[in-house]
Design an enzyme around this catalytic site. Structure first.
Site, PDB file in Angstrom:
ATOM      1  N   VAL A 479       0.824  -1.213   0.000  1.00 57.14           N
ATOM      2  CA  VAL A 479       0.000   0.000   0.000  1.00 57.14           C
ATOM      3  C   VAL A 479       0.856   1.261   0.000  1.00 57.14           C
ATOM      4  CG1 VAL A 479      -1.882  -1.185   1.160  1.00 57.14           C
ATOM      5  CG2 VAL A 479      -0.197   0.047   2.521  1.00 57.14           C
ATOM      6  N   GLU A 480       0.209   2.388  -0.310  1.00 56.76           N
ATOM      7  CA  GLU A 480       0.873   3.703  -0.371  1.00 56.76           C
ATOM      8  C   GLU A 480       2.076   3.665  -1.309  1.00 56.76           C
ATOM      9  OE1 GLU A 480      -0.361   6.270   0.901  1.00 56.76           O
ATOM     10  OE2 GLU A 480      -1.396   5.845   2.761  1.00 56.76           O
ATOM     11  N   GLY A 481       1.956   2.928  -2.416  1.00 58.79           N
ATOM     12  CA  GLY A 481       3.068   2.755  -3.336  1.00 58.79           C
ATOM     13  C   GLY A 481       3.780   1.454  -3.028  1.00 58.79           C
TER      14      GLY A 481
END
Length: 811
Positions: A479-481
Site C-alpha cells: 500500500v501507499e506505493g
C-alpha cells in the site's frame, strides 16, 4: 501510491539536460579554451566557454527537456527537504540531527498510552477479530468515544491534538495486540480528510466535519486508488468530473464518475475524501480554481455514491472496499476548500502523504519488532529441545540477533521520522525511505520470529501472537506505493531533483520563459559550476574518507564498541564515508540523461544505500538519546555493522553494473572514488559470531535491552490468559530454574526443596506455554448437529460395501 513514471519525467529529463554537456565542459577544464584564440577577447563564463556558447548550451538543454506539466511542477515543489539533502550533499551532520530532532511524549500522551490504549487492547481478541472479520460494537464504540480517530485533529475542534510521536506510539502498541486495530486507527490519523480539512477546509466545512470526525460520529476514508492506477494512484484513471451547473437550480458543481478500490474503512465510513480529475471545458470556474486533481467530500448516503462492498486482504479483518459512482452531482460547496481549491489536490495530497507513508506504516513494523523480541525472545528460553533451551542453538541466535537489530533500526528510524514531522516538515524522500525500508524490515523481523517459534506460530488461535502479523505485513508492503516501485523508481528519482543541493535551481532555470533567458543562462551556468564542484569535492572526500575508514576498520578491536564514545565516533566516520560515496554516485547518475528513469536496477541499489545511510544516522541518534541502557552498545554495533555492509554492497553492485553509453567511464570513476584500493577499501562485513551470540543472549534473558523493547507493548493483567504476557512473565522463572539446574549438575548434589519447587514451577510453565490451540470445530458448518466431515463420510460409504470393517474381524 504517489509517484509514476510521468512524475519522473522532470527529474530524468533534467539529468539528460545537465549531464550531456559535461564532457565538453570538463574537457575544457584543463585550461585550454575550446575554439582556439578566436575566443580570447570574449568574456569567459562557463569553464572557458564564452557567453555565446553558454547560451547555445542552455538552449540545447532546454530543448531536450520535455515540457514539465503543472502537476509535475507541483509535485517537485511539494514537501520539504532537510536531512535528506545533507546525505545527497555528502557530508551530513549527526550532531545537527541530534540537536534538531528530539522525539518526546507529553504527560497527556503517555497517560493515553497507559490507559485508553491498554483498555482498547483488552477489548480486542486478535483471533476472534480475524475469524469474524470485524471488531465488536463495544470496541468500535470505545475507539469513537475515546477519540482514537481524532488524535491529530486539534483540540479546538474536539480532537486530541496529539503529536506524531504519540500517534506512532499508539499505532505500534495496537499492533502488538491486533494488526487490524493498527490499520483501522491509522487511516483517520494519517491520509484522511481530517488533516486535509484542518489545513485546507472552508470555515463551514471545518465547523461541520471536524467535530464529527473527532468524536467518531463520522468515520473517514480517502478514495484515491482505482483499478488501473496501481501504485500510481494520482493518475486518477477512471475518476473524473466535469464542472457543470445544476439543470434545475443553476448551482455550480461537478458531475463525477469514479471507481475506487482498496479503500481502507470504506465499508464503514461516514465520509469519503474523493480524488477526482476535474475538467472545465466551458470555463465555468471563471478564474476561481483550476482544472486538475481535486478532492471532494461526500457523506455516506450522498445520491449516487456506493460504499459497502468489501475486499478481504489476505486474512486481515480491517475494513477495506470499494467506492463507486456514475454521473454523481457534487455541489461546489462539497469540494474540499471550496471552488478556489479546485485543481489543488496534488498539493493537499503530497504534503499530507509523509505521515501515512513515513509514520503510520512503519509503526506497524515497530509493533512487530517489539512483539518478536518480547514474545519470541522469551519463547526461545521457555521452549526446550534435546533438554536445552532453543535460545542456545546457533541458528536461533542468528535469527534472534537479526530480528533485534532490525527492530532497533526500525524503532530508531521511526523516532527520527516522527520528530521531523513534529518539526512541521513533510520530507517526501525520507518518508519513502521509511515506508519501503521499515515495512520490508518488519517483514523480515516477523519471518525470523516465525522461524524461531515454528509450529507454535503457524497454529491459529488465542495462543498465536505472531501469525496474524505475519499475514498482515505483506499488505503494508503493497500500500501507499508498492515497495518495488518505491525502491526502484521513486526514492532516487525524486531525491536527485528534490534533495540534490543544486539540481532544483538548474531545473527552474530551464523552465523560465524566453523573456528571462539572460537570467536563466546565468543561473544555469552558476548551478552547473556548483554541480561539477560538488562532484569533484565528493570524489575527493570519497577517496580520503575511504582510505581512512578502511584503516580504522582494519585495526579496530572487536570489543571497541563497548566504549559508547568510541562507538559513536567510529560509526559516524563510516557513515560520512558512505555518504560521500553515495553523493558521488548520485552525481554520476546525471551521465545517463533521460535513460535514468528506465535504469531501475541502478536506482534500486542507490535507494538501498540511501536507506542504510539514513537509518544508520537514525540508529546513532537513538543511541545518543538512550545511552546508558545496559547492552545497547552491543545491539547498536550489530545494527550498524549490518547497515554499513548493506550500503557498501549496494554501492559496489552499482559500480559493477553502471549502465548507459558512458557506463564504463562512470563505473571507473565510481570505483576509484568509492573503492580506491579495490577490495581492501570494502572493509565492512557482517557482525561476527561472538557479537551475534551476545545480542541474542541479551534479547532472550532478562535485560535492560528487553525492557526497552517491552516499553511499547500491550501487557495483559496478571491472571488473564494472554500468551505473550505469560511468556514474558515466565522468562525470569525459567532462566533462574535453568541456572539452578546447571548448578546442581555441576556440583553433583541434591536440590533443596526451594530449588525443587522452582524447577517444577518452570517445568509447569513450559508445558503450558508450548501448547497450541485445538478446535473441535474449525468452521461454523462443522459445528452443525449431525455434520460429518466429507472424508469420513466417504470412509463410511466404502466400509458399508465390505463384509469386515475392523482388523480383528479380518484377522
Amino acid at each position: 501510491m504517489l509517484s509514476s513514471r510521468n512524475h519522473l519525467i522532470a527529474k530524468s529529463s533534467l539529468s539528460r539536460a545537465a549531464a550531456t554537456p559535461c564532457l565538453s565542459v570538463l574537457s575544457s577544464a584543463s585550461g585550454v579554451p575550446l575554439g582556439g584564440n578566436c575566443h580570447k577577447q570574449q568574456k569567459r563564463t562557463f569553464l572557458g566557454i564564452v557567453h555565446a556558447i553558454d547560451k547555445r548550451v542552455y538552449r540545447w538543454a532546454k530543448g531536450v527537456l520535455p515540457p514539465i506539466s503543472k502537476t509535475e511542477n507541483i509535485a517537485l515543489g511539494c514537501g520539504t527537504i532537510g536531512f535528506d539533502r545533507e546525505i545527497f550533499g555528502g557530508s551530513p551532520s549527526l550532531q545537527n540531527l541530534i540537536d534538531t530532532y528530539q522525539p518526546k511524549l507529553s504527560p497527556e500522551e503517555e497517560s493515553f498510552l497507559a490507559n485508553q490504549v491498554t483498555r482498547l487492547c483488552s477489548l480486542l481478541n486478535d483471533h476472534d477479530v480475524v475469524t469474524k472479520k470485524d471488531f465488536t460494537k463495544e470496541a468500535w464504540d470505545y475507539m469513537r468515544d475515546e477519540k482514537f480517530f481524532g488524535m491529530k485533529i486539534p483540540k479546538e475542534w474536539g480532537g486530541l491534538g496529539f503529536s506524531t510521536q504519540a500517534v506512532s506510539a499508539v499505532l505500534a502498541k495496537l499492533a502488538t495486540q491486533c494488526f487490524d486495530a493498527n490499520a483501522t486507527v491509522a487511516v483517520p490519523n494519517s491520509l484522511g480528510p481530517g488533516e486535509l480539512l484542518v489545513r485546507y477546509g472552508t470555515p463551514e466545512q471545518k465547523q461541520y466535519f471536524l467535530p464529527r470526525l473527532a468524536n467518531g460520529t463520522l468515520i473517514p476514508c480517502f478514495g484515491l486508488t482505482g483499478p488501473h492506477s496501481g501504485s500510481d494512484a494520482t493518475s486518477l484513471i477512471g475518476s473524473h468530473c466535469v464542472v457543470k451547473r445544476h439543470p434545475e437550480t443553476g448551482e455550480l458543481g461537478v458531475v463525477a464518475t469514479f471507481k475506487k478500490r482498496y479503500i481502507t474503512l470504506a465499508p464503514v465510513a461516514g465520509v469519503v475524501g474523493l480524488g477526482l480529475n476535474l475538467q472545465d471545458p466551458d470555463g465555468l470556474l471563471a478564474g476561481e480554481g483550476e482544472e486538475g486533481f481535486t478532492v471532494a467530500l461526500l457523506e455516506r448516503g450522498h445520491e449516487g455514491l456506493r460504499m459497502g462492498p468489501r475486499h478481504i486482504p489476505l486474512s486481515a479483518a480491517f475494513m477495506n472496499g470499494t467506492v463507486e459512482g456514475e454521473d454523481v452531482w457534487i455541489p461546489m460547496t462539497s469540494i474540499l476548500g471550496g471552488q478556489s481549491r479546485c485543481g489543488f489536490g496534488w498539493n493537499m495530497f503530497v504534503e499530507c502523504l509523509a505521515e501515512g507513508r513515513g509514520v503510520s506504516l512503519p509503526a506497524g513494523s515497530i509493533g512487530a519488532a517489539r512483539s518478536v523480541v518480547a514474545g519470541v525472545g522469551a519463547y526461545s528460553r521457555v521452549r526446550k529441545q534435546f533438554r536445552v533451551p532453543i535460545a542456545e542453538f546457533g541458528g536461533i541466535q542468528e535469527a534472534m540477533a537479526k530480528a533485534g537489530s532490525d527492530g532497533l533500526i526500525t524503532i530508531a528510524g521511526g523516532d527520527v521520522m516522527n520528530a521531523i514531522v513534529d518539526n512541521h516538515e513533510a520530507p517526501m524522500v525520507i518518508s519513502s525511505v521509511m515506508k519501503q525500508n521499515c515495512t520490508e524490515r518488519g517483514r523480515r523481523i516477523v519471518e525470523c520470529g516465525m522461524d524461531i517459534a515454528a509450529g507454535s506460530a503457524i497454529c491459529r488461535g488465542d495462543k498465536n501472537y505472531i501469525g496474524n502479523a505475519y499475514m498482515s505485513l505483506p499488505i503494508a508492503i503493497t500500500v501507499e506505493g508498492a515497495n518495488i516501485m518505491t525502491r526502484s523508481f521513486q526514492i532516487i528519482g525524486q531525491g536527485l531533483t528534490r534533495c540534490h543541493p543544486h539540481m532544483s535551481d538548474l531545473l527552474r532555470a530551464l523552465q523560465l520563459p524566453p523573456s528571462q533567458e539572460k537570467e536563466a543562462v546565468q543561473t544555469f551556468v552558476r548551478q552547473f559550476h556548483k554541480i561539477v564542484g560538488h562532484g569533484i569535492s565528493n570524489f575527493f572526500y570519497s577517496v580520503t574518507r575511504g582510505v581512512g575508514s578502511t584503516l580504522s576498520t582494519t585495526f579496530r578491536s572487536k570489543k571497541a564498541y563497548k566504549s559508547g564514545n568510541d562507538l559513536l565516533s567510529y560509526h559516524e566516520k563510516q557513515l560520512l564515508r558512505l555518504s560521500a560515496n553515495f553523493a558521488l554516485t548520485a552525481d554520476l547518475c546525471f551521465t545517463l540523461g533521460g535513460r535514468l528513469k528506465f535504469e531501475e536496477l541502478l536506482m534500486g541499489r542507490l535507494a538501498d544505500a540511501l536507506g542504510a545511510i539514513y537509518l544508520g544516522y537514525a540508529t546513532l541518534h537513538h543511541y545518543q538519546r538512550r545511552q546508558g541502557i545496559q547492552g545497547l552498545e552491543a545491539l547498536t554495533e550489530h545494527a550498524m555493522l549490518r547497515l554499513e555492509r548493506e550500503a557498501q554492497d549496494a554501492l559496489y553492485a552499482a559500480s559493477e553494473n553502471f549502465p548507459g553509453p558512458l557506463g564504463p567511464i562512470a563505473s571507473t570513476v565510481m570505483k576509484i572514488g568509492c573503492f580506491p584500493l579495490g577490495g581492501f577499501t570494502r572493509p565492512y562485513a557482517d557482525p561476527g559470531d561472538d557479537l551475534t551470540k551476545e545480542v541474542s543472549r541479551l534479547l532472550t534473558t532478562p535485560s535492560e535491552i528487553r525492557d526497552m523493547f517491552q516499553e511499547g507493548i500491550y501487557s495483559a493483567p496478571e491472571g488473564t490468559t494472554h500468551q505473550m504476557s505469560d511468556l514474558i512473565r515466565a522468562l525470569p522463572i525459567c532462566v533462574e530454574a535453568d541456572r539452578v539446574a546447571t548448578s546442581i549438575r555441576r556440583e553433583k548434589r541434591e536440590p533443596t526443596q526451594e530449588e525443587t519447587d522452582l524447577i517444577a514451577k518452570a517445568d509447569a510453565l513450559r508445558d503450558a506455554l508450548i501448547q497450541v490451540d485445538v478446535f473441535e470445530h474449525a468452521t461454523a458448518e462443522e459445528a452443525q448437529p449431525g455434520y460429518v466431515r466429507p472424508a469420513l463420510l466417504g470412509t463410511e460409504e466404502r466400509f458399508a460395501k465390505m463384509d469386515k470393517t475392523v482388523f480383528r474381524e479380518a484377522a
